[in-house]
Scaffold this active site. Structure first.
Site, PDB file in Angstrom:
ATOM      1  N   HIS A   1      -3.682  32.476 -14.943  1.00 15.65           N
ATOM      2  CA  HIS A   1      -2.872  33.502 -14.229  1.00 15.65           C
ATOM      3  C   HIS A   1      -2.631  34.525 -15.042  1.00 15.65           C
ATOM      4  CE1 HIS A   1       0.136  33.638 -10.486  1.00 15.65           C
ATOM      5  NE2 HIS A   1       0.241  34.812 -11.250  1.00 15.65           N
TER       6      HIS A   1
ATOM      7  N   TYR B   1       1.062  39.423   0.826  1.00 18.80           N
ATOM      8  CA  TYR B   1       2.378  40.366   0.795  1.00 18.80           C
ATOM      9  C   TYR B   1       2.547  41.054   1.576  1.00 18.80           C
ATOM     10  CZ  TYR B   1       3.287  37.127  -3.413  1.00 18.80           C
ATOM     11  OH  TYR B   1       3.386  36.236  -4.335  1.00 18.80           O
TER      12      TYR B   1
ATOM     13  N   ARG C   1       2.612  24.433  -7.029  1.00 12.08           N
ATOM     14  CA  ARG C   1       1.571  25.301  -7.728  1.00 12.08           C
ATOM     15  C   ARG C   1       2.038  25.945  -9.026  1.00 12.08           C
ATOM     16  NH1 ARG C   1      -0.286  31.065  -6.831  1.00 12.08           N
ATOM     17  NH2 ARG C   1      -2.291  31.088  -7.428  1.00 12.08           N
TER      18      ARG C   1
ATOM     19  N   GLU D   1      -5.874  35.579  -8.254  1.00 10.29           N
ATOM     20  CA  GLU D   1      -6.120  36.894  -8.164  1.00 10.29           C
ATOM     21  C   GLU D   1      -6.823  37.572  -9.169  1.00 10.29           C
ATOM     22  OE1 GLU D   1      -2.163  38.688  -7.626  1.00 10.29           O
ATOM     23  OE2 GLU D   1      -1.575  37.258  -5.937  1.00 10.29           O
TER      24      GLU D   1
ATOM     25  N   GLU E   1       0.415  32.001  -2.029  1.00  3.98           N
ATOM     26  CA  GLU E   1       1.589  32.491  -2.438  1.00  3.98           C
ATOM     27  C   GLU E   1       1.798  33.399  -1.337  1.00  3.98           C
ATOM     28  OE1 GLU E   1       1.448  35.407  -5.826  1.00  3.98           O
ATOM     29  OE2 GLU E   1       0.414  33.976  -6.886  1.00  3.98           O
TER      30      GLU E   1
ATOM     31  N   ASN F   1      -3.278  34.730  -1.149  1.00 11.62           N
ATOM     32  CA  ASN F   1      -2.030  35.299  -1.633  1.00 11.62           C
ATOM     33  C   ASN F   1      -1.795  36.424  -0.852  1.00 11.62           C
ATOM     34  OD1 ASN F   1      -1.851  33.392  -3.476  1.00 11.62           O
ATOM     35  ND2 ASN F   1      -1.909  34.853  -5.184  1.00 11.62           N
TER      36      ASN F   1
HETATM   37  O1  IFM Z   1       4.417  37.615  -9.298  1.00  9.55           O
HETATM   38  C1  IFM Z   1       3.456  38.049  -8.842  1.00  9.55           C
HETATM   39  C2  IFM Z   1       2.208  36.711  -9.015  1.00  9.55           C
HETATM   40  O2  IFM Z   1       2.281  36.515 -10.353  1.00  9.55           O
HETATM   41  C3  IFM Z   1       0.820  37.030  -8.317  1.00  9.55           C
HETATM   42  N1  IFM Z   1       1.063  37.335  -7.138  1.00  9.55           N
HETATM   43  C4  IFM Z   1       2.124  38.453  -6.785  1.00  9.55           C
HETATM   44  C5  IFM Z   1       3.356  37.968  -7.220  1.00  9.55           C
HETATM   45  C6  IFM Z   1       4.348  39.042  -6.891  1.00  9.55           C
HETATM   46  O3  IFM Z   1       3.930  40.247  -7.277  1.00  9.55           O
END
Ligand code: IFM
Length: 478
Positions: A132, A309, A88, A177, A382, A307
């Site tokens: 992006h 985290y 990706r 995002e 992600e 995505n």
């Molecule tokens: O690096 C970023 C990415 O560009 C978009 N999502 C979160 C990642 C980590 O912060």
């Protein structure tokens, strides 16, 4: 859901993934390409932002980054060595339509043409994101995402790109995002273009979604019917601190702004009433949202990218003297109409970004989508972590924390799959250490270490671990 496992030679109890699962890594153009002025590329808002003193840690810029523009062949060979079946990456709008509208830069398209061919030659599926975060600066000069015309320019760029590359790219994502583009770019200002205005957040948000809808139509008009169109959201796993009504209201507000403000229009063609009410003093929604807009925004798509985290814990009052978003002097709050919301730290381990490590949040997001959007296939586009990696004297990078992070989160994906979530793939963020936006090169997310002085790539232990998972379809122990 029946799970057709890839290998029957896995250890008992090992976690299995379906056959055909996409195992990939993700990157983004400005974070890795470098060659910022090569072959007709014009500046984006991130070039301007990173070259503005005080905006990015250490004054770092994406001018050189990972030099991927010139080293893409080696990077693709590296992915092939790891056995990845998908990659990706994003296309730089300012390489392809340098001023955001007007002349198309053939050299920019040529670069992606070579990149895509190289991926296909290595049996790696190209999964492309059109945007992006690198808006052509010329469009920002005309108002950026607060200007409705930017959405139309984006659809034109999508059509130009798909006309050239659509015969070889099977999977297209419009935006990555959009929450970050609108809320961090126009609210807290920690991302380009660095503005601070809650009304502008909401204007930018609507125009980004409109851009998604118009581009979806443009892509469909050009691409073969087999091509898939998608959108990637960084949905929040929001948790109220307690069941106190104030905490529940805080969770409702953040869920509204982070999740429902995106999911409702894209999948149901309406904005959530409570968010419209909360923000009515900031923007005149009836003027902003023109007749037909929600129909454009809710055009059917083929999958949703997620995505993830870390989770978000919120309170509506101040139980532990947690700072209000504005209290730390760092940046204004990105969140419109949420002044009363406190974001609480989560006890336990965290990454080098100070983001709590909590894989249950990924399971929470995936199972919520299973329940709310049962017919929409999901892809984890992600997931990953920054750590302060240590390179030992013989050049090896041992990153056990990243391996356990990946193991925990892939286990959460497998659990969601076993419980009926239609998850089609997983992309680790990131293939390479790279330009981490306002943090510059200080945060390393890669499974491959990059020595930015020499541009030498060294696969970390996590890359070897991930390659084993990819090859067997089962998670090795961490
Ligand atoms: O690096 C970023 C990415 O560009 C978009 N999502 C979160 C990642 C980590 O912060």
């Amino acid at each position: 859901m029946s799970v057709d496992v890839q290998s029957s030679h896995a250890p008992a109890g090992a976690t299995a993934f379906p056959a055909g699962f996409l195992w990939g890594a993700a990157t983004a153009a400005y974070q890795i390409e470098g060659s910022a002025a090569a072959d007709g590329r014009a500046p984006s808002i991130w070039d301007t932002f990173s070259h503005t003193p005080g905006r990015v840690h250490n004054g770092d810029t994406g001018d050189i980054a990972c030099d991927h523009y010139r080293r893409f062949g080696d990077d693709i060979a590296l992915m092939a060595d790891l056995g990845l079946n998908a990659y990706r990456f994003s296309l730089a709008w300012p390489r392809i339509v340098p001023r955001g509208s007007g002349p198309v830069n053939r050299a920019g398209l040529d670069f992606y043409d070579r990149l895509v061919d190289e991926l296909l030659d290595h049996g790696i599926r190209p999964v492309v994101t059109l945007y992006h975060w690198d808006l052509p600066q010329a469009l920002e000069d005309d108002g950026g995402w607060t200007n409705r015309a930017t959405a139309e320019r984006f659809a034109e760029y999508a059509a130009v790109t798909a006309t050239r590359l659509g015969d070889r790219i099977p999977a297209w994502t419009t935006l990555n995002e959009p929450w970050c583009s609108a809320f961090l770019g126009y609210g807290s200002g920690v991302h380009a273009p660095g503005r601070h205005s809650h009304p502008e957040v909401l204007r930018a948000h609507h125009h980004l979604l409109l851009a998604h809808g118009l581009a979806t139509a443009a892509l469909r008009s050009v691409l073969p019917t087999s091509a898939e169109v998608s959108l990637t959201l960084n949905l929040a796993a929001v948790r109220p601190h307690t069941q106190d009504p104030a905490d529940l209201d805080a969770a409702r507000r953040i869920d509204g702004l982070a999740n429902r403000l995106f999911l409702d229009p894209v999948f149901h063609g309406r904005y959530p009433d409570d968010v419209l009410t909360d923000t009515a003093h900031l923007v005149d929604w009836d003027t902003l949202v023109r007749p037909g807009d929600l129909g454009e925004i809710s055009r059917p798509i083929d999958s949703l990218g997620i995505n993830y985290y870390s989770p978000t814990v919120v309170a509506g009052r101040d139980p532990e003297n947690a700072p209000a978003p504005d209290d730390d002097g760092a940046a204004p709050s990105p969140w419109p109409a949420a002044d009363q919301v406190r974001f609480l730290p989560l006890p336990g381990p965290a990454t080098a970004m100070d983001w709590p490590i909590d894989a249950d949040g990924l399971h929470q997001v995936l199972t919520r989508l299973r329940d709310e959007l049962p017919s929409v296939p999901l892809v984890v586009t992600e997931n990953g972590a920054a750590f302060d990696d240590y390179t030992d004297p013989d050049g090896h990078v041992h990153d056990p924390e990243r391996i356990s992070y990946l193991h925990a989160h892939l286990t959460a994906v497998a659990r969601a799959l076993a419980e009926g979530a239609d998850v089609r793939g997983y992309f680790v963020w990131s293939l390479l250490d790279n330009f981490e936006w306002a943090f510059g090169y200080s945060k390393r997310f890669g499974i491959v270490h990059v020595d930015f002085a020499s541009q030498r790539r060294t696969p970390k232990d996590s890359a070897a671990w991930y390659a084993r998972a990819v090859r067997t379809g089962h998670l090795p122990p961490p």
